[in-house]
Write an enzyme that holds these catalytic residues in place. Structure first.
Site, PDB file in Angstrom:
ATOM      1  N   HIS A  68      76.490  43.460  70.656  1.00 57.50           N
ATOM      2  CA  HIS A  68      75.779  42.661  71.659  1.00 57.50           C
ATOM      3  C   HIS A  68      76.000  43.254  73.064  1.00 57.50           C
ATOM      4  O   HIS A  68      76.088  42.540  74.061  1.00 57.50           O
ATOM      5  CB  HIS A  68      76.283  41.206  71.625  1.00 57.50           C
ATOM      6  N   GLY A 119      75.341  50.534  74.162  1.00 56.97           N
ATOM      7  CA  GLY A 119      75.842  51.671  74.931  1.00 56.97           C
ATOM      8  C   GLY A 119      74.953  52.901  74.912  1.00 56.97           C
ATOM      9  O   GLY A 119      75.322  53.919  75.500  1.00 56.97           O
TER      10      GLY A 119
HETATM   11  C1  LIG Z   1      70.634  40.338  79.805  1.00 57.98           C
HETATM   12  C2  LIG Z   1      70.816  40.432  78.319  1.00 57.98           C
HETATM   13  C3  LIG Z   1      70.348  39.408  77.521  1.00 57.98           C
HETATM   14  C4  LIG Z   1      70.496  39.492  76.129  1.00 57.98           C
HETATM   15  N1  LIG Z   1      69.962  38.514  75.335  1.00 57.98           N
HETATM   16  C5  LIG Z   1      70.024  38.630  73.991  1.00 57.98           C
HETATM   17  C6  LIG Z   1      69.399  37.667  73.146  1.00 57.98           C
HETATM   18  O1  LIG Z   1      68.766  36.725  73.609  1.00 57.98           O
HETATM   19  N2  LIG Z   1      69.520  37.832  71.794  1.00 57.98           N
HETATM   20  C7  LIG Z   1      70.205  38.898  71.251  1.00 57.98           C
HETATM   21  O2  LIG Z   1      70.297  39.016  70.025  1.00 57.98           O
HETATM   22  N3  LIG Z   1      70.786  39.833  72.036  1.00 57.98           N
HETATM   23  C8  LIG Z   1      70.709  39.716  73.374  1.00 57.98           C
HETATM   24  N4  LIG Z   1      71.285  40.684  74.165  1.00 57.98           N
HETATM   25  C9  LIG Z   1      71.971  41.809  73.534  1.00 57.98           C
HETATM   26  C10 LIG Z   1      70.980  42.943  73.282  1.00 57.98           C
HETATM   27  O3  LIG Z   1      70.013  42.587  72.326  1.00 57.98           O
HETATM   28  C11 LIG Z   1      71.676  44.204  72.790  1.00 57.98           C
HETATM   29  O4  LIG Z   1      72.463  43.934  71.659  1.00 57.98           O
HETATM   30  C12 LIG Z   1      72.534  44.882  73.859  1.00 57.98           C
HETATM   31  O5  LIG Z   1      71.983  44.706  75.141  1.00 57.98           O
HETATM   32  C13 LIG Z   1      72.625  46.366  73.542  1.00 57.98           C
HETATM   33  O6  LIG Z   1      73.487  47.018  74.394  1.00 57.98           O
HETATM   34  P1  LIG Z   1      73.020  47.829  75.714  1.00 57.98           P
HETATM   35  O7  LIG Z   1      72.630  46.788  76.711  1.00 57.98           O
HETATM   36  O8  LIG Z   1      74.259  48.558  76.064  1.00 57.98           O
HETATM   37  O9  LIG Z   1      71.865  48.715  75.328  1.00 57.98           O
HETATM   38  C14 LIG Z   1      71.150  40.606  75.554  1.00 57.98           C
HETATM   39  C15 LIG Z   1      71.607  41.636  76.380  1.00 57.98           C
HETATM   40  C16 LIG Z   1      71.437  41.570  77.744  1.00 57.98           C
HETATM   41  C17 LIG Z   1      71.918  42.711  78.591  1.00 57.98           C
END
Ligand SMILES: Cc1cc2nc3c(=O)[nH]c(=O)nc-3n(C[C@H](O)[C@H](O)[C@H](O)COP(=O)(O)O)c2cc1C
Length: 417
Positions: A300, A333
């Protein structure tokens, strides 16, 4: 040198006055888009976008983990690499998807619609979050060609779930992404310290902030209020979210849901299902045995369980457990084309990005998202060329000869704070 020689060296460029156009013209990598996003957003909103849970140990390691592997090129003649591949039975332009991020209209007034347009133009799938701020029907209408996936929550209320599935099908969302990493909300201490809510509450601190980030505030206050229209079982506007509703929504968790519910969903949904948010090869094997089509290995983005492993730690073991029975997507990442090369060489089918496309969205709207995708595509092609593979299939087949485990160096490029 003669004056005429000197004249030939002179290059006068007209200064670009618009900050957005300047960023689009001069940010060369994801880290520079991050810096640009930081200049645009109020501090509390940037922290919500960028921050992680507790000590942010996972967030920091999500970058350094890529240093565990070095690349070993093989020399020989090569055709220009092609990056097209298939994922869940569909052709995609790059082994990349755009992962769900909630409350996207906080970052840019067009929110998910702008992301969807860029993803469609780039030929990549986009996962609309359950807590997205535009209705799935509106995304379908504005981006009819987009490969549309929806991030659905398992619910004990099967009637609610069934009507949600009907809604997804009617709006042309053929793939469901089921998150399994939010049994409790990660403690994002930056958000707690900042008193962050979506939308931001108008407090004395935010009024002071208006003075430092007037552009963002003008856009935000001029746009429609934040709504979560996809939480509803049926297509309806949903009421405007207030700071206290946000706290209630985040406080709600579905920790009672488990494998039986996933099995039930498998029987209810004829389309594809992706399980997202595990780094446990045992979970991957169990998902495969239930007929799940793909697992998105993810921590996440370091926002939930601090000290959780990174997907890179478990790709090889997961692949060994399931063979080719299930597709593996990796997020958390990914910032460089070389990260994608390493993940695919270890056994992933595709990678996924969250924050990188949000940085692009903040800095340049839909064009900024497109530019971030272009940067990663460029880096991917260059890395494939330098490594010596001409297709994604070749990269996956020869992975074991391309990556070698090395002692990780300490890095300080994308540190929180
Ligand atoms: C602002 C934000 C909101 C997110 N909201 C969700 C979400 O609603 N559902 C979910 O499964 N993951 C959510 N994520 C996690 C992303 O789907 C993902 O796993 C993660 O951002 C990947 O890592 P990275 O940001 O380093 O690319 C969220 C991430 C961020 C940064």
């Amino acid at each position: 040198m003669k004056l005429s020689d000197v004249r030939q060296l002179v290059q006068v460029k007209t200064p670009v006055l618009s900050r957005k156009r300047r960023t689009l013209a001069t940010a060369w990598n994801v880290a520079e888009y991050r810096a640009a996003a930081r200049r645009v957003l109020p501090a509390g909103i940037f922290d919500y976008l960028d921050g992680g849970a507790e000590d942010e140990a996972t967030l920091v390691r999500n970058r350094s983990v890529f240093d565990r592997w070095g690349l070993m090129p093989a020399w020989g003649s090569l055709t220009v690499p092609t990056t097209t591949t298939t994922l869940l039975g569909r052709d995609i332009a790059l082994p990349l998807t755009l992962t769900p991020t909630g409350a996207t209209r906080l970052f840019h007034p067009e929110g998910e619609l702008a992301v969807g347009r860029a993803a469609a133009a780039a030929g990549l799938p986009y996962v609309l979050a359950g807590l997205s701020t535009v209705a799935m029907e509106d995304l379908a209408a504005t981006s009819p060609d987009l490969d549309r996936w929806f991030n659905i929550g398992l619910s004990p209320d099967k009637g609610y779930l069934a009507s949600k599935l009907e809604r997804c099908e009617a709006a042309g969302f053929h793939t469901l992404v089921v998150g399994v990493d939010t049994r409790a909300l990660g403690s994002r201490e930056r958000d707690r310290r900042n008193g962050f809510t979506a939308p931001p509450a108008l407090t004395l601190a935010s009024l002071i902030d208006i003075a430092t980030r007037p552009g963002w505030w003008v856009n935000f206050l001029r746009a429609d209020g934040i709504r979560f229209p996809n939480l509803e079982p049926a297509a309806a506007g949903g009421s405007m979210v207030t700071p206290s509703m946000w706290e209630q929504i985040l406080g709600h968790s579905e920790s009672g849901q488990g494998w039986d519910d996933l099995e039930e969903l498998r029987m209810m949904w004829p389309g594809k299902i992706v399980l997202k948010g595990t780094v446990n090869p045992g979970d991957v094997a169990r998902a495969a045995s239930l007929g799940v089509d793909a697992v998105q290995l993810s921590n996440h983005g370091g926002r939930q369980l601090d000290h959780m492993l990174n997907p890179m730690d478990v790709i090889q073991e997961s692949r060994q457990r399931v063979g080719d029975n299930i597709e593996l997507i990796v997020d958390s990442g990914i910032r460089r084309g070389s990260d994608i090369v390493k993940a695919l060489a270890l056994g992933a089918d595709a990678c996924s990005i969250g924050r990188p496309y949000l940085y692009g969205l903040v800095a340049g709207g839909s064009a900024g998202v497109g530019r971030v995708i272009d940067i990663l595509a460029d880096e991917l092609v260059r890395t494939m060329t330098l490594v010596g593979v001409s297709s994604v299939a070749e990269l996956k087949a020869n992975g074991a000869t391309i990556v070698r485990e090395v002692t990780a160096a300490v890095r300080d490029d994308v540190m929180p704070g």
